[in-house]
Design a protein around this motif. Structure first.
Motif, PDB file in Angstrom:
ATOM      1  N   LEU B 148       0.715  -1.117  -0.114  1.00 52.36           N
ATOM      2  CA  LEU B 148       0.103  -0.099  -0.232  1.00 52.36           C
ATOM      3  C   LEU B 148       0.761   1.325  -0.029  1.00 52.36           C
ATOM      4  CD1 LEU B 148      -2.954   0.695  -0.250  1.00 52.36           C
ATOM      5  CD2 LEU B 148      -2.836   1.010   2.329  1.00 52.36           C
ATOM      6  N   ALA B 149       1.990   1.180   0.592  1.00 53.00           N
ATOM      7  CA  ALA B 149       2.988   2.360   0.394  1.00 53.00           C
ATOM      8  C   ALA B 149       3.276   2.651  -0.793  1.00 53.00           C
ATOM      9  CB  ALA B 149       4.045   1.930   1.391  1.00 53.00           C
ATOM     10  N   GLY B 150       3.628   1.637  -1.751  1.00 55.41           N
ATOM     11  CA  GLY B 150       3.777   1.815  -2.809  1.00 55.41           C
ATOM     12  C   GLY B 150       2.690   2.290  -3.996  1.00 55.41           C
ATOM     13  N   ILE B 151       1.792   1.607  -3.408  1.00 56.44           N
ATOM     14  CA  ILE B 151       0.499   2.323  -4.081  1.00 56.44           C
ATOM     15  C   ILE B 151       0.159   3.881  -3.911  1.00 56.44           C
ATOM     16  CG2 ILE B 151      -2.045   2.222  -4.447  1.00 56.44           C
ATOM     17  CD1 ILE B 151      -1.891  -0.779  -3.517  1.00 56.44           C
ATOM     18  N   ALA B 154       3.113   5.490  -6.178  1.00 54.55           N
ATOM     19  CA  ALA B 154       2.494   5.332  -7.593  1.00 54.55           C
ATOM     20  C   ALA B 154       1.200   6.092  -7.865  1.00 54.55           C
ATOM     21  CB  ALA B 154       2.361   3.742  -7.739  1.00 54.55           C
ATOM     22  N   THR B 155       0.341   6.239  -7.142  1.00 54.90           N
ATOM     23  CA  THR B 155      -0.883   7.281  -7.221  1.00 54.90           C
ATOM     24  C   THR B 155      -0.634   8.557  -7.281  1.00 54.90           C
ATOM     25  OG1 THR B 155      -2.304   5.775  -5.910  1.00 54.90           O
ATOM     26  CG2 THR B 155      -3.022   7.898  -6.392  1.00 54.90           C
ATOM     27  N   VAL B 156       0.287   9.219  -6.411  1.00 56.55           N
ATOM     28  CA  VAL B 156       0.650  10.415  -6.792  1.00 56.55           C
ATOM     29  C   VAL B 156       1.394  10.690  -8.004  1.00 56.55           C
ATOM     30  CG1 VAL B 156       2.398  12.309  -5.553  1.00 56.55           C
ATOM     31  CG2 VAL B 156       0.916  10.792  -4.220  1.00 56.55           C
ATOM     32  N   THR B 157       2.383   9.586  -8.282  1.00 57.40           N
ATOM     33  CA  THR B 157       3.083   9.756  -9.583  1.00 57.40           C
ATOM     34  C   THR B 157       2.124  10.049 -10.641  1.00 57.40           C
ATOM     35  OG1 THR B 157       5.040   8.603  -8.581  1.00 57.40           O
ATOM     36  CG2 THR B 157       4.905   8.980 -10.790  1.00 57.40           C
ATOM     37  N   ASP B 204      -3.539  10.658  -1.342  1.00 58.14           N
ATOM     38  CA  ASP B 204      -2.489  10.134  -0.408  1.00 58.14           C
ATOM     39  C   ASP B 204      -3.104   9.914   1.101  1.00 58.14           C
ATOM     40  OD1 ASP B 204       0.142   8.968  -0.256  1.00 58.14           O
ATOM     41  OD2 ASP B 204       0.781  11.194   0.744  1.00 58.14           O
ATOM     42  N   LEU B 205      -3.835  10.656   1.628  1.00 58.29           N
ATOM     43  CA  LEU B 205      -4.301  10.760   2.710  1.00 58.29           C
ATOM     44  C   LEU B 205      -5.331   9.687   2.774  1.00 58.29           C
ATOM     45  CD1 LEU B 205      -4.755  14.206   3.610  1.00 58.29           C
ATOM     46  CD2 LEU B 205      -2.915  12.858   4.321  1.00 58.29           C
ATOM     47  N   GLY B 209      -5.261   6.475   5.250  1.00 61.20           N
ATOM     48  CA  GLY B 209      -6.697   6.227   6.014  1.00 61.20           C
ATOM     49  C   GLY B 209      -6.953   4.562   5.601  1.00 61.20           C
ATOM     50  N   LEU B 210      -6.829   4.602   4.478  1.00 57.55           N
ATOM     51  CA  LEU B 210      -7.361   2.981   3.955  1.00 57.55           C
ATOM     52  C   LEU B 210      -6.481   1.767   4.876  1.00 57.55           C
ATOM     53  CD1 LEU B 210      -9.384   1.549   2.469  1.00 57.55           C
ATOM     54  CD2 LEU B 210      -7.383   1.253   0.652  1.00 57.55           C
TER      55      LEU B 210
END
Lengths: 224, 224
Positions: B148-151, B154-157, B204-205, B209-210
């Motif tokens: 999830l840290a990777g997700i 990746a999401t911000v990128t 990201d936030l 939370g998830l």
């Protein structure tokens, strides 16, 4: 004929290798703005990062800058640089691109310089002080050398990002290899788009490998 | 339509936002959709690839090398290259965006699996779990916080890279940035830039939370 074959024909056509719109000149423009920007960004970010790493003051600035820097898309930075350049009467092309690339290059160099200097073993700093070194000597002879490899990682990240984003300069009427892609889109010339894309990819990978090599040189040799 | 931004043109005209609320909402939704789809497909590729690389260590370096190669190619060059085959479509945007998620996601899947304690693995084996059961019931759930840290990264990128797809006719909020650049009109640039940053921060936030909700044990570790 496949598109790749057409692109290869475009890449090897002598007509595309001379003049202002020729490949050598576009590569030169691309490299020129990239090198110039990274050097300017380094000239600002390395001393500031070292000062913050050495004194520990202003850490908040580094953390905020690197977080915000990651969230702002480089395309948005380029977009915002355009009205700023126009407001400052700097015109199109070079300066808006420079402002955008400069803003993009600062966070990785600043963050890595700070981490590099702050990460120097405090015992070593104490030992140096015990040997009678002053602040300036400690910074120059100890912290700067030990931090060099980490600073180089920051320069590499910044350089690769700058070379990649310099491609977008063509949107604000700048030069560089992005011209082939943007102009190719405008006239739907697939060979030129693909040829430009191949050149940009080669330049980016070359930058990554080149900076990786420089980075290895900066690593301190463990001597007895 | 304002064709040329004079030096007197303000950076931001609030009334433009009022007139374009519907379009802003549409582009915001498209931006989130393009990002979410890229992350979902990226995971569908990265989880099996990461599991494979974890089990066959010799496959790991070539997999990261390939993902790193894709990651180094400037986004505009990659999108330009793909348009020659898949045209100005969502497919082109997604192939490009997914390519950029792979390096980050695969690395985190492997790192997450490596972090599973050997004792836990032994216990699961002792309870008679097959390697498939162990993967789904033990290893992947325990690797989840790292994945999830990777997700999140990746999401911000990807939210940033979606803006570049405006050049191939997509772009979500990036469409406003491109429109602003082409018309020398800074208000849409500011809207596109600010909203894409806000979207990145919100995503990201939200993912953080998830993670707290889904993996309460990783939250307790901080106090342990």
């Amino acid at each position: 004929m496949g598109v790749v074959a057409e692109a290869l024909v475009w890449l090897t056509d002598a007509a595309n290798w001379s003049g202002t719109a020729g490949i050598p000149n576009r590569v030169y423009e691309h490299v020129r703005i990239s090198v110039f920007t990274v050097m300017c960004a380094a000239a600002l970010a390395i001393p500031v990062g070292m000062a913050i790493g050495h004194t520990g003051k202003g850490r908040f600035l580094v953390v905020t800058l690197s977080n915000v820097g990651r969230a702002i898309p480089s395309f948005a930075i380029l977009g915002l640089a355009l009205p700023i350049a126009i407001k400052l009467n700097l015109g199109l092309g070079f300066w808006p691109t420079f402002i955008a690339l400069f803003a993009l290059a600062i966070p990785p160099i600043l963050t890595n310089t700070y981490i590099g200097v702050a990460g120097v073993d405090r015992d070593l700093v104490e030992a140096a002080r015990g040997m009678g070194m002053g602040n300036r000597q400690i910074l120059r002879r100890l912290e700067m050398r030990l931090a060099a490899p980490v600073v180089m990682v920051g320069l590499r990240t910044a350089s690769v990002e700058v070379v990649a984003t310099a491609t977008l300069a063509a949107i604000v009427a700048g030069g560089g290899l992005g011209r082939y892609i943007i102009d190719g889109f405008a006239v739907r010339d697939d060979a030129r788009i693909l040829g430009g894309a191949i050149l940009v990819a080669i330049l980016a990978i070359f930058t990554e490998l080149f900076m990786g090599g420089v980075e290895r040189l900066a690593r301190p040799r463990t001597s007895s | 339509m304002i064709l040329a931004q004079s030096t007197e043109e303000p950076f931001f005209r609030p009334e433009w936002v009022g007139r374009n609320l519907d379009r802003i909402w549409e582009q915001l939704v498209e931006h989130a959709y393009l990002t979410g789809l890229a992350i979902a497909i990226g995971l569908l590729i990265s989880i099996p690839a990461g599991v494979f690389a974890y089990r066959h260590r010799r496959a790991y370096p070539p997999i990261t090398w390939f993902a790193g190669f894709l990651y180094t190619i400037p986004s505009l060059a990659l999108f330009a290259f793909l348009t020659a085959y898949t045209g100005l479509t969502t497919l082109t945007a997604e192939i490009g965006l997914v390519s950029y998620t792979l390096l980050i996601l695969i690395r985190n899947v492997v790192a997450g699996l490596e972090g599973v304690p050997p004792d836990t693995r032994e216990a699961a084996r002792g309870m008679g779990y097959t390697s498939r059961q162990m993967l789904w019931r033990v290893e992947l759930p325990l690797a989840f916080p790292v994945i999830l840290a990777g997700i999140r990264v990746a999401t911000v990128t990807i939210i940033g890279l979606v803006t570049v797809t405006s050049l191939i006719g997509k772009g979500g909020l990036g469409a406003f940035i491109l429109q602003g650049i082409q018309r020398f009109f800074s208000t849409p640039i500011v809207v596109g830039a600010v909203l894409s940053v806000l979207l990145a921060v919100a995503a990201d936030l939200g993912l953080l939370g998830l993670q707290r909700v889904l993996t309460p044990w990783s939250r307790e570790k901080k106090w342990a």
